[in-house]
Scaffold this motif. Structure first.
Motif, PDB file in Angstrom:
ATOM      1  N   SER A 210       0.827  -1.207   0.000  1.00  0.00           N
ATOM      2  CA  SER A 210       0.000   0.000   0.000  1.00  0.00           C
ATOM      3  C   SER A 210       0.864   1.260   0.000  1.00  0.00           C
ATOM      4  O   SER A 210       0.480   2.269  -0.600  1.00  0.00           O
ATOM      5  CB  SER A 210      -1.045  -0.024   1.108  1.00  0.00           C
ATOM      6  OG  SER A 210      -0.426   0.172   2.337  1.00  0.00           O
ATOM      7  N   ALA A 211       2.039   1.230   0.624  1.00  0.00           N
ATOM      8  CA  ALA A 211       2.925   2.407   0.572  1.00  0.00           C
ATOM      9  C   ALA A 211       3.388   2.651  -0.868  1.00  0.00           C
ATOM     10  O   ALA A 211       3.427   3.791  -1.338  1.00  0.00           O
ATOM     11  CB  ALA A 211       4.123   2.204   1.497  1.00  0.00           C
ATOM     12  N   CYS A 212       3.732   1.576  -1.576  1.00  0.00           N
ATOM     13  CA  CYS A 212       4.173   1.727  -2.969  1.00  0.00           C
ATOM     14  C   CYS A 212       3.027   2.242  -3.834  1.00  0.00           C
ATOM     15  O   CYS A 212       3.220   3.073  -4.716  1.00  0.00           O
ATOM     16  CB  CYS A 212       4.715   0.410  -3.512  1.00  0.00           C
ATOM     17  SG  CYS A 212       6.290  -0.035  -2.760  1.00  0.00           S
ATOM     18  N   LYS A 213       1.819   1.758  -3.551  1.00  0.00           N
ATOM     19  CA  LYS A 213       0.643   2.216  -4.291  1.00  0.00           C
ATOM     20  C   LYS A 213       0.448   3.725  -4.089  1.00  0.00           C
ATOM     21  O   LYS A 213       0.127   4.457  -5.032  1.00  0.00           O
ATOM     22  CB  LYS A 213      -0.588   1.446  -3.776  1.00  0.00           C
ATOM     23  CG  LYS A 213      -1.705   1.364  -4.757  1.00  0.00           C
ATOM     24  CD  LYS A 213      -2.784   0.422  -4.247  1.00  0.00           C
ATOM     25  CE  LYS A 213      -4.009   0.534  -5.162  1.00  0.00           C
ATOM     26  NZ  LYS A 213      -5.131  -0.234  -4.671  1.00  0.00           N
ATOM     27  N   ALA A 214       0.682   4.168  -2.857  1.00  0.00           N
ATOM     28  CA  ALA A 214       0.544   5.601  -2.560  1.00  0.00           C
ATOM     29  C   ALA A 214       1.607   6.410  -3.312  1.00  0.00           C
ATOM     30  O   ALA A 214       1.330   7.496  -3.833  1.00  0.00           O
ATOM     31  CB  ALA A 214       0.655   5.832  -1.055  1.00  0.00           C
ATOM     32  N   ALA A 215       2.811   5.863  -3.386  1.00  0.00           N
ATOM     33  CA  ALA A 215       3.892   6.550  -4.115  1.00  0.00           C
ATOM     34  C   ALA A 215       3.562   6.636  -5.609  1.00  0.00           C
ATOM     35  O   ALA A 215       3.789   7.663  -6.251  1.00  0.00           O
ATOM     36  CB  ALA A 215       5.213   5.815  -3.896  1.00  0.00           C
ATOM     37  N   VAL A 216       3.010   5.554  -6.151  1.00  0.00           N
ATOM     38  CA  VAL A 216       2.613   5.532  -7.564  1.00  0.00           C
ATOM     39  C   VAL A 216       1.531   6.585  -7.805  1.00  0.00           C
ATOM     40  O   VAL A 216       1.604   7.385  -8.747  1.00  0.00           O
ATOM     41  CB  VAL A 216       2.085   4.120  -7.977  1.00  0.00           C
ATOM     42  CG1 VAL A 216       1.508   4.157  -9.390  1.00  0.00           C
ATOM     43  CG2 VAL A 216       3.183   3.074  -7.874  1.00  0.00           C
ATOM     44  N   ALA A 217       0.533   6.629  -6.906  1.00  0.00           N
ATOM     45  CA  ALA A 217      -0.580   7.581  -7.055  1.00  0.00           C
ATOM     46  C   ALA A 217      -0.057   9.021  -6.970  1.00  0.00           C
ATOM     47  O   ALA A 217      -0.498   9.887  -7.717  1.00  0.00           O
ATOM     48  CB  ALA A 217      -1.625   7.325  -5.975  1.00  0.00           C
ATOM     49  N   HIS A 218       0.901   9.244  -6.076  1.00  0.00           N
ATOM     50  CA  HIS A 218       1.456  10.592  -5.931  1.00  0.00           C
ATOM     51  C   HIS A 218       2.109  11.051  -7.244  1.00  0.00           C
ATOM     52  O   HIS A 218       1.868  12.166  -7.710  1.00  0.00           O
ATOM     53  CB  HIS A 218       2.474  10.629  -4.790  1.00  0.00           C
ATOM     54  CG  HIS A 218       3.137  11.960  -4.664  1.00  0.00           C
ATOM     55  ND1 HIS A 218       2.481  13.058  -4.135  1.00  0.00           N
ATOM     56  CD2 HIS A 218       4.356  12.406  -5.046  1.00  0.00           C
ATOM     57  CE1 HIS A 218       3.283  14.104  -4.198  1.00  0.00           C
ATOM     58  NE2 HIS A 218       4.433  13.735  -4.739  1.00  0.00           N
ATOM     59  N   CYS A 219       2.917  10.179  -7.826  1.00  0.00           N
ATOM     60  CA  CYS A 219       3.577  10.539  -9.091  1.00  0.00           C
ATOM     61  C   CYS A 219       2.543  10.796 -10.175  1.00  0.00           C
ATOM     62  O   CYS A 219       2.654  11.749 -10.942  1.00  0.00           O
ATOM     63  CB  CYS A 219       4.535   9.434  -9.525  1.00  0.00           C
ATOM     64  SG  CYS A 219       6.004   9.384  -8.509  1.00  0.00           S
ATOM     65  N   LYS A 220       1.536   9.936 -10.213  1.00  0.00           N
ATOM     66  CA  LYS A 220       0.494  10.084 -11.236  1.00  0.00           C
ATOM     67  C   LYS A 220      -0.209  11.434 -11.090  1.00  0.00           C
ATOM     68  O   LYS A 220      -0.485  12.118 -12.083  1.00  0.00           O
ATOM     69  CB  LYS A 220      -0.506   8.921 -11.118  1.00  0.00           C
ATOM     70  CG  LYS A 220      -1.185   8.639 -12.420  1.00  0.00           C
ATOM     71  CD  LYS A 220      -1.998   7.379 -12.410  1.00  0.00           C
ATOM     72  CE  LYS A 220      -2.710   7.271 -13.766  1.00  0.00           C
ATOM     73  NZ  LYS A 220      -3.717   6.248 -13.777  1.00  0.00           N
ATOM     74  N   SER A 221      -0.462  11.824  -9.840  1.00  0.00           N
ATOM     75  CA  SER A 221      -1.168  13.094  -9.606  1.00  0.00           C
ATOM     76  C   SER A 221      -0.340  14.290 -10.094  1.00  0.00           C
ATOM     77  O   SER A 221      -0.873  15.342 -10.395  1.00  0.00           O
ATOM     78  CB  SER A 221      -1.514  13.250  -8.126  1.00  0.00           C
ATOM     79  OG  SER A 221      -0.324  13.558  -7.410  1.00  0.00           O
ATOM     80  N   LYS A 222       0.986  14.094 -10.155  1.00  0.00           N
ATOM     81  CA  LYS A 222       1.869  15.170 -10.641  1.00  0.00           C
ATOM     82  C   LYS A 222       2.204  14.994 -12.125  1.00  0.00           C
ATOM     83  O   LYS A 222       3.078  15.674 -12.659  1.00  0.00           O
ATOM     84  CB  LYS A 222       3.195  15.144  -9.863  1.00  0.00           C
ATOM     85  CG  LYS A 222       3.103  15.530  -8.406  1.00  0.00           C
ATOM     86  CD  LYS A 222       4.493  15.565  -7.763  1.00  0.00           C
ATOM     87  CE  LYS A 222       5.315  16.736  -8.260  1.00  0.00           C
ATOM     88  NZ  LYS A 222       6.623  16.864  -7.610  1.00  0.00           N
ATOM     89  N   ASP A 223       1.556  13.996 -12.724  1.00  0.00           N
ATOM     90  CA  ASP A 223       1.831  13.678 -14.122  1.00  0.00           C
ATOM     91  C   ASP A 223       3.291  13.258 -14.346  1.00  0.00           C
ATOM     92  O   ASP A 223       3.906  13.585 -15.367  1.00  0.00           O
ATOM     93  CB  ASP A 223       1.469  14.879 -15.015  1.00  0.00           C
ATOM     94  CG  ASP A 223       1.004  14.413 -16.386  1.00  0.00           C
ATOM     95  OD1 ASP A 223       0.693  13.209 -16.518  1.00  0.00           O
ATOM     96  OD2 ASP A 223       0.998  15.235 -17.323  1.00  0.00           O
ATOM     97  N   LYS A 224       3.839  12.550 -13.348  1.00  0.00           N
ATOM     98  CA  LYS A 224       5.213  12.036 -13.444  1.00  0.00           C
ATOM     99  C   LYS A 224       5.144  10.515 -13.522  1.00  0.00           C
ATOM    100  O   LYS A 224       4.240   9.904 -12.951  1.00  0.00           O
ATOM    101  CB  LYS A 224       6.019  12.410 -12.200  1.00  0.00           C
ATOM    102  CG  LYS A 224       6.044  13.888 -11.899  1.00  0.00           C
ATOM    103  CD  LYS A 224       7.167  14.577 -12.627  1.00  0.00           C
ATOM    104  CE  LYS A 224       7.222  16.031 -12.209  1.00  0.00           C
ATOM    105  NZ  LYS A 224       8.177  16.804 -12.954  1.00  0.00           N
ATOM    106  N   LYS A 225       6.170   9.940 -14.137  1.00  0.00           N
ATOM    107  CA  LYS A 225       6.215   8.476 -14.252  1.00  0.00           C
ATOM    108  C   LYS A 225       7.058   7.902 -13.133  1.00  0.00           C
ATOM    109  O   LYS A 225       8.271   8.166 -13.072  1.00  0.00           O
ATOM    110  CB  LYS A 225       6.838   8.069 -15.593  1.00  0.00           C
ATOM    111  CG  LYS A 225       5.942   8.317 -16.787  1.00  0.00           C
ATOM    112  CD  LYS A 225       5.677   7.005 -17.508  1.00  0.00           C
ATOM    113  CE  LYS A 225       4.672   7.178 -18.611  1.00  0.00           C
ATOM    114  NZ  LYS A 225       3.484   6.398 -18.497  1.00  0.00           N
ATOM    115  N   ILE A 226       6.458   7.105 -12.287  1.00  0.00           N
ATOM    116  CA  ILE A 226       7.227   6.500 -11.191  1.00  0.00           C
ATOM    117  C   ILE A 226       8.273   5.527 -11.730  1.00  0.00           C
ATOM    118  O   ILE A 226       9.363   5.387 -11.165  1.00  0.00           O
ATOM    119  CB  ILE A 226       6.315   5.805 -10.155  1.00  0.00           C
ATOM    120  CG1 ILE A 226       7.152   5.391  -8.935  1.00  0.00           C
ATOM    121  CG2 ILE A 226       5.614   4.580 -10.732  1.00  0.00           C
ATOM    122  CD1 ILE A 226       6.624   5.730  -7.620  1.00  0.00           C
TER     123      ILE A 226
END
Ligand code: NAD
Length: 323
Positions: A238-254
């Motif tokens: 779930s922490a990794c999922k949150a990190a992925v979502a954060h990048c997505k929200s900034k339009d960045k590719k994790i």
């Protein structure tokens, strides 16, 4: 076929004399372990990787129950370039049916792998996930069998792979210098886990080359998410999922950020990323080029590191109890 187009950075691999591309091609996805991959896509993906300067391909009879080796073999053949232009690693001791590190099995295994890969030799033959066998058997039986295969010219170099880091020192402390040429560590040099760092001075002192696999933590750091079999705890997932979502929200590719993080350490000779499409190859190669030019996006990296802080260096159990 034309020579590779790009000038991907090549890095020396320990004392082997091999120069491997900074991004290595992880062929486990070609065994359809992250989802189905059609043969034509596998061939096109390998072709594009080679065209963009990736010269190092990693597989195992275990991936997709021999499917990865077969697909990679077809794809390499389709390249129609001299054998010396690319470096192939496969493994022995781990199979769909289970583990067997006996001299008899690994000796037979290389012949089977060479047939599937349509090659006369591999560059590296690894003992695959040795924490599932007896480490003493690896030292006294498996590695001596691999040395014979080296003398016979079926492999140029010998490696060991696995998840726990202490397996590497256990074996390397017990074999003559120069016997094991490389180690392959996975899920221990990425944004969420960088524990292999502590081992690097020791490996350097032994002249052992370092390959680091799974910079995307076997799918944890992708928008697609991990496969169903992923062994991480729910907390880490779930922490990794949150990190992925954060990048997505900034339009960045994790995926770009995570790969660049792993690539930035030049003591690691090659970072193996699993790839199964031409677009993934292109994205991942672009990540290297961009790292060389612009460097890493420090702001997003710091934000991602803050999200992952509670799970930093959390791993999962792997292997059997050693005596
Ligand atoms: P990884 O961290 O490289 O992640 C692979 C996943 O990420 C796949 O689903 C792939 O399709 C996806 N991916 C790759 N690039 C992407 C992109 N740009 N955008 C979105 N998704 C992307 O994990 P991996 O494949 O397990 O590890 C890499 C390779 O290392 C393996 O293929 C294998 O060759 C090797 N490996 C070896 C061992 C071992 O010897 N014990 C263990 C793990 C991995």
């Amino acid at each position: 076929m034309a020579m590779p187009q790009a000038t991907m950075e090549l890095r020396p691999l320990g004392n082997t004399g091999l120069k491997v591309s900074a991004v290595g091609f992880g062929a486990s996805p070609l065994g359809s372990v992250f989802g189905p991959v059609a043969e034509a896509d596998a061939v096109a993906t390998v072709r594009e990787a080679f065209r963009l300067g990736i010269n190092f391909f990693d597989t195992s009879p275990y991936y997709g129950g021999t499917l990865s080796e077969k697909m990679l073999g077809k794809a390499l053949k389709a390249l129609q370039v001299p054998r010396s232009d690319y470096i192939v690693a496969t493994k022995c001791g781990r199979y769909k049916e289970g583990f067997d590190f006996s001299a008899e099995r690994v000796t037979k295994s290389i012949d089977e792998s060479l047939e599937r890969l349509q090659l006369d030799y591999v560059d590296i033959l690894h003992c695959h996930d040795i924490e599932f066998g007896s480490l003493d058997q690896i030292v006294s039986e498996t590695i001596p069998a691999l040395q014979k295969l080296k003398q016979e010219g079926k492999t140029r170099f010998i490696g060991i792979t696995g998840l726990p880091l202490d397996i590497f020192t256990y074996v390397l402390d017990r074999v003559p210098p120069g016997t094991v040429d490389v180690i392959l560590s996975y899920c221990h040099y990425g944004v969420n886990d960088s524990t292999v760092l502590d081992l690097l001075p020791y490996l350097k002192s032994k002249g052992v080359g370092v390959i680091s696999a799974s910079p995307l933590s076997m799918g944890l750091l992708t928008e697609q998410g991990p496969p169903e079999w992923h062994p991480a705890s729910p907390e880490l997932k779930s922490a990794c999922k949150a990190a992925v979502a954060h990048c997505k929200s900034k339009d960045k590719k994790i995926t770009k950020l995570a790969l660049q993080y792993s690539l930035a350490n030049k003591e690691i000779s090659s970072v193996l990323v699993g790839m199964s499409s031409v677009s993934q190859v292109e994205e991942n190669v672009a990540a290297v080029t961009e790292l060389d030019g612009l460097g890493i996006d420090q702001e997003t990296l710091s934000e991602v590191e803050a999200i992952l802080e509670p799970v930093k260096n959390l791993t999962w159990p792997s292997g059997i109890q050693q005596n």
